[in-house]
Design a protein around this motif. Structure first.
Motif, PDB file in Angstrom:
ATOM      1  N   PRO A   1      46.772  47.131  40.791  1.00  0.00           N
ATOM      2  CA  PRO A   1      46.592  48.492  40.297  1.00  0.00           C
ATOM      3  C   PRO A   1      47.753  48.906  39.399  1.00  0.00           C
TER       4      PRO A   1
ATOM      5  N   SER B   1      45.559  41.017  35.245  1.00  0.00           N
ATOM      6  CA  SER B   1      45.032  42.217  35.896  1.00  0.00           C
ATOM      7  C   SER B   1      44.445  43.188  34.884  1.00  0.00           C
TER       8      SER B   1
ATOM      9  N   ARG C   1      41.240  45.465  35.232  1.00  0.00           N
ATOM     10  CA  ARG C   1      41.550  46.834  35.657  1.00  0.00           C
ATOM     11  C   ARG C   1      41.163  47.858  34.586  1.00  0.00           C
TER      12      ARG C   1
ATOM     13  N   TYR D   1      39.650  45.647  44.476  1.00  0.00           N
ATOM     14  CA  TYR D   1      40.242  46.643  43.583  1.00  0.00           C
ATOM     15  C   TYR D   1      39.443  47.944  43.645  1.00  0.00           C
TER      16      TYR D   1
END
Length: 322
Positions: free
Chosen positions: A177, A189, A193, A310
């Protein structure tokens, strides 16, 4: 048991702290104190205290590593591309900082248990696939070299009886995150994300680029289990590869599509980034974490789980995949 997380302001440090507070025990012992320490004040976690600590400064370190400290998670690091660009900063934290922690523990004489997060960046160069616990370390970056030195020190301080150390070479942790950091692997990521949050992301490698990965949730689980491995089971090399899985970028994107639909993948733009290309070209992907698996550590079942974790754990409030 008094537990100290150095690097407690980072993603894994924060998640580990929440897990330890929830469990209330570690290695079968009640956690009576939990401290998150970092160079910047960590975000508060209910049930834990926070402290400022610069491991490059022995005096700062002495304020948080005390005779009452039973367990130290040493997570703090200057990450890969940053350590390559700023050699002195990488050495100050990744080499001298680790040495300072070990020296503090040695001089206290209390033999704390130290869980050190190393990296698969300790491998590289002219070594043959697959990469195993017996493959010799041949890092091709300053970050990998500094982590390899940390492993050797951890082994020697354990051999001498100064500490009870164990080190885990982390795969790339995804999906993290927050915002991108200065790790060369940060894109691993961001390409998931940001699209899941409706934003464009740049991928500096092609769909056929393979990579070794692990979710934050599974990483924390392995750090908890790894802390509880009986010392006698570790053998003469206290450091090992943490289990992960290898997939191509294309397969990971397809997994995201299977979970979240077609819209996120349309926000990924493929574009080379010359500043990190030399690091990316040296990455390996065929790792065999046999020792860690035999000791009870695990990989994710598949990348669909990484996407689900996630969405369940870290998706900002009010955001939704459309």
């Amino acid at each position: 048991m008094n537990v100290l997380i150095i690097g407690g302001g980072g993603v894994i440090g924060q998640k580990l702290a929440r897990r330890l507070v929830r469990d209330g025990t570690l290695d079968g012992r009640e956690i009576t104190g939990l401290t998150l320490a970092d160079i910047v004040e960590p975000a508060p976690v209910e049930g834990a205290r926070t402290a400022l600590c610069n491991i490059a400064d022995p005096a700062s370190l002495a304020a948080v590593v005390t005779a009452e400290t039973d367990m130290i998670y040493l997570l703090a690091a200057v990450v890969s591309a940053h350590a390559e660009e700023r050699f002195d900063e990488g050495m100050a934290v990744n080499f001298y900082g680790v040495l300072n922690v070990l020296e503090r523990a040695r001089h206290l004489g209390t033999r704390p248990r130290i869980v050190f997060t190393s990296s698969i960046a300790v491998y590289g160069g002219e070594v043959c696939d697959p990469l195993t616990g017996e493959t010799f370390l041949n890092p091709q970056t300053s970050y990998g070299t500094q982590k390899a030195i940390g492993e050797l020190l951890l082994n020697d301080y354990s051999r001498k009886g100064f500490i009870d150390g164990r080190g885990f070479r982390l795969p790339t942790i995804t999906v993290r995150p927050g915002k991108p950091n200065r790790a060369a692997s940060s894109f691993m990521s961001s390409i998931f994300r940001e699209p899941l949050n409706g934003q464009e992301a740049i991928c500096p490698v092609g769909r056929d680029f393979p990579h070794y990965y692990l979710s934050p949730r599974r990483c924390v689980e392995n750090l908890v289990r790894g802390a509880a491995i009986p010392e006698a089971d570790l053998g003469q090399n206290r450091c090992m590869i943490m289990p992960g899985r290898s997939l191509t970028i294309g397969a990971m994107i397809d997994a995201m599509t299977a979970v979240a639909g077609n819209a996120p993948s349309k926000l990924i733009r493929f574009e080379s980034q010359p500043e990190i290309e030399p690091i990316l070209k040296g990455w390996r992907s065929d790792f065999r974490a046999d020792k860690a698996r035999a000791l009870g550590l695990e990989a994710d079942a598949g990348f669909e789980d990484n996407i689900r974790y996630y969405l369940e754990d870290d998706m900002p409030a009010g955001r939704a995949v459309s």
